[in-house]
Design an enzyme around this catalytic site. Structure first.
Site, PDB file in Angstrom:
ATOM      1  N   ASP A 157     -10.327  -3.611  -5.547  1.00  0.00           N
ATOM      2  CA  ASP A 157      -9.581  -2.710  -4.661  1.00  0.00           C
ATOM      3  C   ASP A 157     -10.120  -1.280  -4.838  1.00  0.00           C
ATOM      4  OD1 ASP A 157      -7.701  -1.123  -3.364  1.00  0.00           O
ATOM      5  OD2 ASP A 157      -6.038  -2.455  -3.875  1.00  0.00           O
ATOM      6  N   HIS A 161      -8.334  -4.255  -1.030  1.00  0.00           N
ATOM      7  CA  HIS A 161      -6.981  -3.713  -0.820  1.00  0.00           C
ATOM      8  C   HIS A 161      -6.135  -4.595   0.098  1.00  0.00           C
ATOM      9  CE1 HIS A 161      -4.266  -0.350  -1.332  1.00  0.00           C
ATOM     10  NE2 HIS A 161      -4.095  -0.228  -0.032  1.00  0.00           N
ATOM     11  N   SER A 177       0.829  -1.204   0.000  1.00  0.00           N
ATOM     12  CA  SER A 177       0.000   0.000   0.000  1.00  0.00           C
ATOM     13  C   SER A 177       0.870   1.264   0.000  1.00  0.00           C
ATOM     14  CB  SER A 177      -0.965  -0.073   1.199  1.00  0.00           C
ATOM     15  OG  SER A 177      -1.926   0.928   1.131  1.00  0.00           O
TER      16      SER A 177
HETATM   17  C1  MLT Z   1      -1.355   6.092  -0.157  1.00  0.00           C
HETATM   18  O1  MLT Z   1      -1.715   7.129   0.373  1.00  0.00           O
HETATM   19  O2  MLT Z   1      -0.177   5.783  -0.321  1.00  0.00           O
HETATM   20  C2  MLT Z   1      -2.421   5.182  -0.653  1.00  0.00           C
HETATM   21  O3  MLT Z   1      -3.653   5.818  -0.619  1.00  0.00           O
HETATM   22  C3  MLT Z   1      -2.460   3.923   0.108  1.00  0.00           C
HETATM   23  C4  MLT Z   1      -2.808   4.162   1.549  1.00  0.00           C
HETATM   24  O4  MLT Z   1      -1.920   4.412   2.311  1.00  0.00           O
HETATM   25  O5  MLT Z   1      -3.984   4.090   1.889  1.00  0.00           O
END
Ligand code: MLT
Length: 201
Positions: free
Chosen positions: A152, A183, A102
């Site tokens: 996702d 996700h 992520s």
């Molecule tokens: C991010 O901000 O890098 C993406 O939205 C993934 C997350 O951290 O939720």
């Protein structure tokens, strides 16, 4: 940067560099690293930005909207840290494989987008396109695993395909593994990453 380092048992195995998701710590991905490459040394970083107390690797303006200026600064911070850590811990700087989830996959992707020699390979679980409109360095011969979910809500399938194309056009050899979920990082996705790694390193 706050981090932990664990020495591996096989000198030639790539050192895994771990990047957690938003709200995580440097301990989160240790079980994943052991599954992917039990003999590797592990360098696991903690993101140095806090969002409501939750560690991240760079600032964002809203969900999915990155603060590009901060992203560029933090990407360089990690790049410099990796160079310094190689001297401190004595691992081969040219033999690093990133493993990120992520937000951690996004900073690892940003390192690939900005520095040709950042990593020998990368395992990106649920990454987004870190930046658009930039020239990506030559990534010829760099294997990249992308784990993605068809449902996702944070990283759409279209964005996954866009990232696959951008990395592929820069010469990276990209494998996308799809899960019929959202996700989350499932155990079957982690196993697929481990198999991908075993076949390449
Ligand atoms: C991010 O901000 O890098 C993406 O939205 C993934 C997350 O951290 O939720």
């Amino acid at each position: 940067m706050k981090h932990l380092f664990e020495q591996g048992t096989r000198q030639e195995a790539p050192t895994l560099v771990l990047f957690h998701g938003t709200g995580g710590t440097e301990r989160d991905l240790l079980p994943l690293a052991r599954l992917i490459s039990p003999e590797s040394s592990v360098l696991s970083l903690r993101g140095s930005v806090l969002e409501n107390g939750m560690p991240r690797f760079f600032r964002r303006l809203a969900e999915g909207v990155f603060d590009e200026e901060d992203l560029v600064i933090r990407t360089k911070e990690v790049y410099d840290f990796l160079n310094d850590a190689a001297g401190q811990y004595g691992f081969d700087r040219g033999n690093l494989v990133a493993v990120g989830y992520s937000n951690g996959a996004n900073i690892a992707g940003s390192l690939l987008f900005h520095y040709g020699q950042a990593f020998k390979g990368a395992v990106l679980h649920h990454p987004m396109v870190p930046r658009r409109g930039v020239t990506i360095p030559d990534l010829a011969g760099t294997p990249v695993f992308i784990g993605a979910g068809t449902n996702d809500p944070i990283c759409s399938p279209q964005e996954t395909e866009e990232l696959q194309q951008l990395l592929g056009r820069a010469g990276a050899s990209v494998s996308v593994h799809w899960e019929p979920y959202g996700h989350q990082l499932t155990s079957s996705e982690a196993s697929a990453a481990a198999e991908w790694f075993r076949n390449r390193f």
